[in-house]
Design a protein around this motif. Structure first.
Motif, PDB file in Angstrom:
ATOM      1  N   MET A 107      -3.326 -10.791  -9.552  1.00 46.93           N
ATOM      2  CA  MET A 107      -4.911 -11.194  -8.717  1.00 46.93           C
ATOM      3  C   MET A 107      -5.790 -12.349 -10.023  1.00 46.93           C
ATOM      4  SD  MET A 107      -3.785  -8.014  -8.729  1.00 46.93           S
ATOM      5  CE  MET A 107      -4.434  -7.004  -9.457  1.00 46.93           C
TER       6      MET A 107
ATOM      7  N   ASN B  35      -3.871 -15.335  -8.956  1.00 46.76           N
ATOM      8  CA  ASN B  35      -4.684 -15.685  -8.106  1.00 46.76           C
ATOM      9  C   ASN B  35      -5.967 -16.378  -8.506  1.00 46.76           C
ATOM     10  OD1 ASN B  35      -5.443 -16.749  -5.300  1.00 46.76           O
ATOM     11  ND2 ASN B  35      -6.370 -14.785  -4.563  1.00 46.76           N
ATOM     12  N   LYS B  36      -6.737 -15.923  -8.863  1.00 48.71           N
ATOM     13  CA  LYS B  36      -8.397 -16.421  -9.541  1.00 48.71           C
ATOM     14  C   LYS B  36      -8.459 -18.176  -9.994  1.00 48.71           C
ATOM     15  CE  LYS B  36     -12.373 -15.372 -12.112  1.00 48.71           C
ATOM     16  NZ  LYS B  36     -12.999 -14.117 -12.960  1.00 48.71           N
TER      17      LYS B  36
ATOM     18  N   HIS C  82     -14.612 -17.181  -6.050  1.00 50.46           N
ATOM     19  CA  HIS C  82     -13.621 -15.780  -5.872  1.00 50.46           C
ATOM     20  C   HIS C  82     -13.935 -14.596  -6.776  1.00 50.46           C
ATOM     21  CE1 HIS C  82     -15.835 -15.410 -10.186  1.00 50.46           C
ATOM     22  NE2 HIS C  82     -16.017 -16.367 -10.629  1.00 50.46           N
TER      23      HIS C  82
ATOM     24  N   SER D 126     -10.944 -13.601  -5.590  1.00 50.50           N
ATOM     25  CA  SER D 126      -9.927 -12.596  -5.707  1.00 50.50           C
ATOM     26  C   SER D 126     -10.496 -11.538  -6.447  1.00 50.50           C
ATOM     27  CB  SER D 126      -9.180 -13.278  -6.863  1.00 50.50           C
ATOM     28  OG  SER D 126     -10.260 -13.762  -8.450  1.00 50.50           O
TER      29      SER D 126
ATOM     30  N   LEU E 288      -2.918  -9.957  -4.136  1.00 51.88           N
ATOM     31  CA  LEU E 288      -4.011 -11.225  -4.237  1.00 51.88           C
ATOM     32  C   LEU E 288      -5.610 -11.434  -4.134  1.00 51.88           C
ATOM     33  CD1 LEU E 288      -3.297 -12.760  -1.047  1.00 51.88           C
ATOM     34  CD2 LEU E 288      -2.311 -13.566  -3.425  1.00 51.88           C
ATOM     35  N   ALA E 289      -5.961  -9.326  -3.867  1.00 53.03           N
ATOM     36  CA  ALA E 289      -7.116  -8.986  -4.570  1.00 53.03           C
ATOM     37  C   ALA E 289      -7.464  -7.892  -4.841  1.00 53.03           C
ATOM     38  CB  ALA E 289      -8.429  -9.518  -2.864  1.00 53.03           C
TER      39      ALA E 289
END
Length: 365
Positions: free
Chosen positions: A59, A62-63, A79, A126, A152-153
């Protein structure tokens, strides 16, 4: 280049990057949060704040990808987002900011909420917070949480804690990372009076304890006024957090919106905000206390400034998109317009610098 220089360069390349990365990470979190201590662990990764993905995690990758894409595209990308999954609530809080947004319109259905979250992740987020109203009043909340890609988050909820003890196991199983429970006074009778719900304080504490048992990260979320700073209540909340063993204290300074719209005394008082930051710095320097996330610090020149419409946004329970949950201007509704199009307009209009602070706390001209 001589053999000695080549070998020295290779040695430096093998031994220095980890130390350098640690220094960058420490400095980044110190600048962003006001501290750089690890407050907990999630899926084996270090957590510096429940408002951000764990460091070194998928995650977190992703950020960072969002930050890179933001630079490549030369435009703001989010974000973090909050989404109100319901406007319903079992309390009637003195300082509630949602009251002026409450409407008779139809709220978002489960499928619409899931799509909104997935569209937000596609846009770059994220980390997300499920808010209300009281989010735990939504019976299908665990289905919403389960539907999100946890690589992803990260997902957290803000709750008053009334229903938390009974639902903590279900939330953990669904993949929730953290619960953030509202505690606005260290005194049970004062807290219950502020939220007009007898017995709420004890149920909130019981919910936090059960959430910890289930392996969730826990935080106390508090709304602080000038009085709380002056009479020592704020520091007692911090010590309460330590006693319970929460990972974080999240501090909102009271803002003149919602039920507090008439409170002109809440317009930014810089000396008192400085006192708030000084107090939190003292506790953030100690490893035996929870991390303290202070919004007035985050939106100050010391950190990132106001993030509303810049790296963060809020969707209410009807689908309206705002720069933040305290802001009164909606830039569109996800039921009638794609989220990316709403974000594009909002982020281009928002040109708030690190020095502008919170718009909602400025003197009205």
């Amino acid at each position: 280049m001589s053999l000695f220089k080549k070998l020295r360069l290779i040695y430096t390349g093998l031994t220095k990057p980890l130390k350098f990365s640690k220094k960058v990470s420490d400095r980044l979190y110190k600048k962003y949060l006001g501290h750089n201590k690890v407050i907990g662990w999630y899926r084996g990764y270090p957590v510096y704040s429940t408002m951000s993905p764990p460091s070194l995690s998928p995650m977190f990758a992703n950020k960072n990808a969002t930050f890179i894409m933001s630079g490549l595209q030369n435009r703001a990308l989010p974000h973090l987002m909050d989404i109100a999954v319901t406007g319903a609530c079992n309390c009637n809080c003195e300082h509630c900011s949602f009251t002026t947004k409450r409407s008779k319109k139809v709220e978002l259905k489960k499928e619409e909420i899931i799509k909104a979250i997935k569209d937000s992740i596609d846009l770059g987020i994220s980390a997300l917070n499920l808010v209300g109203g009281e989010p735990l009043m939504r019976e299908d909340l665990h289905h919403i949480i389960s539907s999100i890609d946890k690589n992803l988050a990260v997902i957290s909820i803000f709750t008053n804690g009334w229903f938390l003890k009974e639902k903590a196991r279900e939330l953990k199983k669904a993949g929730l990372m953290a619960v953030k429970v509202s505690i606005d006074s260290p005194y049970p009778e004062v807290h219950d009076k502020l939220r007009k719900k007898s017995g709420l304080f004890n149920r909130a504490i019981g919910g936090l304890i059960e959430a910890k048992k289930q392996g969730l990260l826990t935080a106390i979320s508090c709304c602080i006024t000038k009085k709380d700073l002056l009479d020592g209540s704020f520091e007692k909340i911090i010590k309460l957090g330590k006693k319970i063993g929460v990972n974080e204290i999240i501090v909102f300074d009271a803002i003149p919106v919602g039920n507090f719209s008439h409170r002109s005394d809440l317009i930014a008082d810089k000396p008192l905000l400085e006192d708030l930051i000084k107090i939190t710095n003292r506790y953030n320097s100690r490893e035996d206390y929870p991390g303290i996330f202070v919004y007035s610090y985050i939106r100050s020149p010391r950190s990132m400034g106001c993030s509303g419409g810049v790296s963060y946004f809020y969707i209410d329970s009807y689908g309206n998109v705002f720069p933040c949950d305290f802001h009164n201007k909606s830039y569109g509704n996800i039921k009638s317009k794609p989220l990316y199009a709403i974000w594009d307009v909002m982020s281009r209009e928002r040109n708030c610098s690190s020095y502008c602070g919170c718009e909602m706390k400025k003197e009205k001209s």
